[in-house]
Design an enzyme around this catalytic site. Structure first.
Site, PDB file in Angstrom:
ATOM      1  N   HIS A  46      -4.603  20.261  -7.259  1.00  0.00           N
ATOM      2  CA  HIS A  46      -4.180  20.559  -5.725  1.00  0.00           C
ATOM      3  C   HIS A  46      -4.629  21.683  -5.075  1.00  0.00           C
ATOM      4  CE1 HIS A  46       0.046  18.480  -6.516  1.00  0.00           C
ATOM      5  NE2 HIS A  46      -0.810  17.692  -6.048  1.00  0.00           N
ATOM      6  N   GLU A  72      -5.995   9.857 -13.699  1.00  0.00           N
ATOM      7  CA  GLU A  72      -4.696   9.601 -14.147  1.00  0.00           C
ATOM      8  C   GLU A  72      -4.632   8.714 -15.601  1.00  0.00           C
ATOM      9  OE1 GLU A  72      -2.294  11.167 -12.612  1.00  0.00           O
ATOM     10  OE2 GLU A  72      -3.125  11.569 -10.552  1.00  0.00           O
ATOM     11  N   HIS A  93      -3.333  18.778 -12.598  1.00  0.00           N
ATOM     12  CA  HIS A  93      -2.982  18.839 -11.013  1.00  0.00           C
ATOM     13  C   HIS A  93      -2.649  20.156 -10.411  1.00  0.00           C
ATOM     14  CE1 HIS A  93      -1.979  14.798 -11.916  1.00  0.00           C
ATOM     15  NE2 HIS A  93      -1.521  14.560 -10.706  1.00  0.00           N
ATOM     16  N   HIS A 137      -7.358  12.419  -4.141  1.00  0.00           N
ATOM     17  CA  HIS A 137      -6.611  13.057  -5.043  1.00  0.00           C
ATOM     18  C   HIS A 137      -7.085  12.874  -6.544  1.00  0.00           C
ATOM     19  CE1 HIS A 137      -2.749  14.654  -6.475  1.00  0.00           C
ATOM     20  NE2 HIS A 137      -2.793  13.380  -7.291  1.00  0.00           N
ATOM     21  N   GLU A 182      12.762  15.561 -14.428  1.00  0.00           N
ATOM     22  CA  GLU A 182      11.566  16.568 -14.621  1.00  0.00           C
ATOM     23  C   GLU A 182      12.333  18.077 -14.829  1.00  0.00           C
ATOM     24  OE1 GLU A 182       7.932  16.190 -11.960  1.00  0.00           O
ATOM     25  OE2 GLU A 182       7.793  18.378 -12.073  1.00  0.00           O
ATOM     26  N   LYS A 218       4.276   6.583 -19.483  1.00  0.00           N
ATOM     27  CA  LYS A 218       5.289   7.244 -18.580  1.00  0.00           C
ATOM     28  C   LYS A 218       6.746   6.634 -18.628  1.00  0.00           C
ATOM     29  CE  LYS A 218       5.771   8.252 -13.758  1.00  0.00           C
ATOM     30  NZ  LYS A 218       5.297   8.880 -12.335  1.00  0.00           N
ATOM     31  N   ARG A 275       8.719  15.969 -18.239  1.00  0.00           N
ATOM     32  CA  ARG A 275       8.157  15.283 -17.275  1.00  0.00           C
ATOM     33  C   ARG A 275       6.906  16.057 -16.589  1.00  0.00           C
ATOM     34  NH1 ARG A 275      10.544  10.792 -13.047  1.00  0.00           N
ATOM     35  NH2 ARG A 275       8.566  10.255 -11.921  1.00  0.00           N
ATOM     36  N   ASN A 312       1.820  16.555 -14.927  1.00  0.00           N
ATOM     37  CA  ASN A 312       0.863  17.187 -13.885  1.00  0.00           C
ATOM     38  C   ASN A 312      -0.310  18.030 -14.455  1.00  0.00           C
ATOM     39  OD1 ASN A 312       2.767  16.809 -11.685  1.00  0.00           O
ATOM     40  ND2 ASN A 312       4.149  18.627 -12.608  1.00  0.00           N
ATOM     41  N   LYS A 326      10.294   8.449  -8.540  1.00  0.00           N
ATOM     42  CA  LYS A 326      10.186   9.544  -7.505  1.00  0.00           C
ATOM     43  C   LYS A 326       9.862   8.854  -6.360  1.00  0.00           C
ATOM     44  CE  LYS A 326       8.535  13.509  -9.995  1.00  0.00           C
ATOM     45  NZ  LYS A 326       7.465  14.457 -10.137  1.00  0.00           N
ATOM     46  N   ARG A 357      23.332   4.176   1.131  1.00  0.00           N
ATOM     47  CA  ARG A 357      23.505   4.839   0.232  1.00  0.00           C
ATOM     48  C   ARG A 357      22.810   4.519  -1.218  1.00  0.00           C
ATOM     49  NH1 ARG A 357      28.423   6.061   2.928  1.00  0.00           N
ATOM     50  NH2 ARG A 357      28.259   7.918   3.881  1.00  0.00           N
TER      51      ARG A 357
HETATM   52  P1  NAD Z   1      -2.429   4.121  -1.340  1.00  0.00           P
HETATM   53  O1  NAD Z   1      -1.109   3.453  -1.544  1.00  0.00           O
HETATM   54  O2  NAD Z   1      -2.761   4.675  -0.038  1.00  0.00           O
HETATM   55  O3  NAD Z   1      -3.478   2.690  -1.425  1.00  0.00           O
HETATM   56  C1  NAD Z   1      -4.850   3.076  -1.505  1.00  0.00           C
HETATM   57  C2  NAD Z   1      -5.520   2.176  -0.412  1.00  0.00           C
HETATM   58  O4  NAD Z   1      -5.787   1.096  -1.113  1.00  0.00           O
HETATM   59  C3  NAD Z   1      -4.812   1.866   0.754  1.00  0.00           C
HETATM   60  O5  NAD Z   1      -5.871   1.888   1.751  1.00  0.00           O
HETATM   61  C4  NAD Z   1      -4.409   0.543   0.582  1.00  0.00           C
HETATM   62  O6  NAD Z   1      -4.273  -0.264   1.680  1.00  0.00           O
HETATM   63  C5  NAD Z   1      -5.304  -0.106  -0.259  1.00  0.00           C
HETATM   64  N1  NAD Z   1      -4.964  -1.047  -1.242  1.00  0.00           N
HETATM   65  C6  NAD Z   1      -3.809  -0.916  -1.880  1.00  0.00           C
HETATM   66  N2  NAD Z   1      -3.875  -2.175  -2.899  1.00  0.00           N
HETATM   67  C7  NAD Z   1      -4.888  -2.921  -2.566  1.00  0.00           C
HETATM   68  C8  NAD Z   1      -5.576  -4.053  -3.235  1.00  0.00           C
HETATM   69  N3  NAD Z   1      -4.920  -4.774  -4.295  1.00  0.00           N
HETATM   70  N4  NAD Z   1      -6.403  -4.515  -2.687  1.00  0.00           N
HETATM   71  C9  NAD Z   1      -7.008  -3.870  -1.530  1.00  0.00           C
HETATM   72  N5  NAD Z   1      -6.490  -2.765  -0.972  1.00  0.00           N
HETATM   73  C10 NAD Z   1      -5.538  -2.317  -1.467  1.00  0.00           C
HETATM   74  O7  NAD Z   1      -2.752   4.873  -2.670  1.00  0.00           O
HETATM   75  P2  NAD Z   1      -2.201   5.125  -3.914  1.00  0.00           P
HETATM   76  O8  NAD Z   1      -3.408   5.826  -4.706  1.00  0.00           O
HETATM   77  O9  NAD Z   1      -2.011   3.776  -4.701  1.00  0.00           O
HETATM   78  O10 NAD Z   1      -1.056   6.169  -3.701  1.00  0.00           O
HETATM   79  C11 NAD Z   1      -1.190   7.417  -3.393  1.00  0.00           C
HETATM   80  C12 NAD Z   1       0.453   7.875  -3.169  1.00  0.00           C
HETATM   81  O11 NAD Z   1       1.147   7.670  -4.259  1.00  0.00           O
HETATM   82  C13 NAD Z   1       0.332   9.119  -2.402  1.00  0.00           C
HETATM   83  O12 NAD Z   1       1.156   9.140  -1.547  1.00  0.00           O
HETATM   84  C14 NAD Z   1       1.015  10.094  -3.860  1.00  0.00           C
HETATM   85  O13 NAD Z   1       1.954  11.010  -3.269  1.00  0.00           O
HETATM   86  C15 NAD Z   1       1.892   9.086  -4.273  1.00  0.00           C
HETATM   87  N6  NAD Z   1       2.196   9.020  -5.719  1.00  0.00           N
HETATM   88  C16 NAD Z   1       3.609   9.042  -6.231  1.00  0.00           C
HETATM   89  C17 NAD Z   1       3.809   9.300  -7.459  1.00  0.00           C
HETATM   90  C18 NAD Z   1       5.374   8.879  -7.776  1.00  0.00           C
HETATM   91  O14 NAD Z   1       5.792   9.221  -9.099  1.00  0.00           O
HETATM   92  N7  NAD Z   1       6.087   8.470  -6.986  1.00  0.00           N
HETATM   93  C19 NAD Z   1       2.888   9.381  -8.571  1.00  0.00           C
HETATM   94  C20 NAD Z   1       1.616   9.794  -7.946  1.00  0.00           C
HETATM   95  C21 NAD Z   1       1.343   9.412  -6.588  1.00  0.00           C
HETATM   96  N1  GLY Z   2       3.468  11.500 -10.969  1.00  0.00           N
HETATM   97  C1  GLY Z   2       4.484  12.611 -11.566  1.00  0.00           C
HETATM   98  C2  GLY Z   2       5.790  12.022 -11.975  1.00  0.00           C
HETATM   99  O1  GLY Z   2       6.095  10.641 -11.666  1.00  0.00           O
HETATM  100  O2  GLY Z   2       6.351  12.865 -12.331  1.00  0.00           O
END
Ligand code: NAD
Ligand code: GLY
Length: 370
Positions: A262, A193, A258, A275, A247, A237, A251, A255, A151, A129
């Protein structure tokens, strides 16, 4: 070593606030920082979650830093990529938590990009939890966006991020040096972004970005400029999330770009654009709609286009995409409320609003012009 520290604070105090610390070469200091914050002290156990690519580069330094600070450390390496942001990967984190006898006072450390951060964060939100978790972002996207704001979640086979929870990290520990190994396409995509924050929230960031010759690769940015970008985005942020953790309203401005982005990802089957590239295009289109509807000036739109160009992100829709398909995809998106598509409209550089007053006829007209 200069550290920029930004605080995410929640005025209602129901959620604990936390630091975002940005400092080059700080990875080795992670263990000591946990001690300073009193994290993981009772059980002394930490689980590091990462993927093979990231762990190969930064695993030893992270684990050694934690061990030197006296923690018992286990690591779990999950396969890399969005397609592994699944219930099966989550189960592996729970299994590792069980095997390594994590307790309520143990800590999960997410060493990775948004995929690892979202999954490890969700495991931390739900195991026993709720455990403390720490984000150590390794992508530009995670540093400026996903590691901040709590998130967390995984994908359902029918859609992205459908399963999740709000669970704030106790620390975001950012070492910009790790971006040196990040693939260029990942860096460029996250720059969409970064530009987004300049448009929706932070005029000074926008001006600093405008002063850069190129934004498409880390090697063209001075380290001071990169630090400035990271700190401005994190502050933006932090401010937005502090004002609206779950949100309710504000917040949603995150988007920007987006809604159409999307839809573009959907109609191109997530293959043509990643993306960030789709969000960049979505910002071009949202900006053009804002001009059409008189929300902002054509000069602002041109300034935005200049930055998107400097990041070498696409600015035109491929000719073979039918604008009507994008309209249909947008109408099915989760950002539709009571049948109305929700848009973020820029009002000026650094100012934006959320509105349901964008009619799809105008969107179609703009899409046909592009
Ligand atoms: P990712 O985590 O898939 O990383 C991208 C690639 O880079 C991967 O292949 C990873 O292995 C590689 N990588 C990462 N760090 C590295 C480094 N320092 N050196 C070499 N390679 C490296 O992609 P991302 O763009 O970081 O994240 C995308 C995800 O984030 C999506 O799932 C999306 O839904 C999520 N997201 C979440 C939020 C949130 O608020 N929680 C906001 C935006 C996006
Ligand atoms: N990436 C959108 C949020 O964190 O709200």
């Amino acid at each position: 070593m200069t550290t920029t520290t930004i605080t995410v604070d929640f005025p209602a105090k129901q959620t604990k606030g936390y630091e975002i610390a940005i400092a080059p070469h700080s990875l080795e200091g992670l263990g000591e920082k946990l001690i300073t914050l009193g994290l993981g002290q009772k059980s002394n156990r930490v689980l590091v979650v990462s993927n093979p690519i990231i762990f190969k580069h930064y695993g030893d330094r992270t684990v050694n830093s934690l061990k030197s600070a006296g923690f018992e450390v286990a690591s779990l390496i999950l396969p890399a990529g969005e397609r592994f942001k699944t219930a099966a990967s989550l189960q592996k984190i729970y299994d590792a938590a069980l095997l390594n006898r994590l307790e309520r006072s143990s800590v999960i450390v997410a060493l990775g990009g948004g995929v690892i951060g979202d999954m490890a964060g969700y495991a931390a939100a739900t195991w026993l939890r709720g455990l403390d978790f720490v984000q150590v972002p390794t992508t530009l996207l995670a540093m400026v966006d996903s590691a901040i704001g709590g998130k967390t979640g995984i994908n359902h086979p029918q859609g992205k991020n459908l399963i999740g929870a709000f669970h704030q990290p106790r620390l975001v520990w950012t070492d910009p040096e790790v971006l040196k190994t990040l693939p260029v396409r990942e860096f460029r995509a996250a720059m969409a972004e970064v530009i987004k924050y300049g448009v929706i929230w932070d005029q000074e960031l926008f001006e600093q970005l405008s002063a850069c010759d190129r934004l498409d690769q880390m090697r063209y940015l001075k380290s001071e400029t990169l630090n400035l970008i990271l700190s401005h985005c994190a502050r933006a942020k932090a401010e937005i999330v502090s004002k609206d953790e779950k949100e309710g309203n504000l917040r949603a401005i995150l988007n920007y770009g987006h809604t159409v982005g999307h839809a573009i990802e959907m109609v191109t089957n997530y293959r043509l654009f990643n993306h960030g590239e789709a969000v960049g295009l979505g910002m071009v289109i949202a900006g053009a709609i804002a001009v059409e509807l008189g929300f902002w000036q054509i000069s602002d739109q041109n300034a935005q286009l200049q930055l998107i160009n400097k990041a070498k992100l696409p600015i035109n829709l491929p000719k073979d995409i039918d604008p009507n398909q994008i309209i249909t995809a947008m109408s099915q998106d989760k950002k539709v409320e009571s049948g109305k598509v929700i848009f973020v409209m820029p009002k000026a550089i650094g100012k934006s609003i959320v509105t349901d007053q964008v009619d799809l006829g105008t969107v179609l007209k703009v899409l046909k012009k592009l």
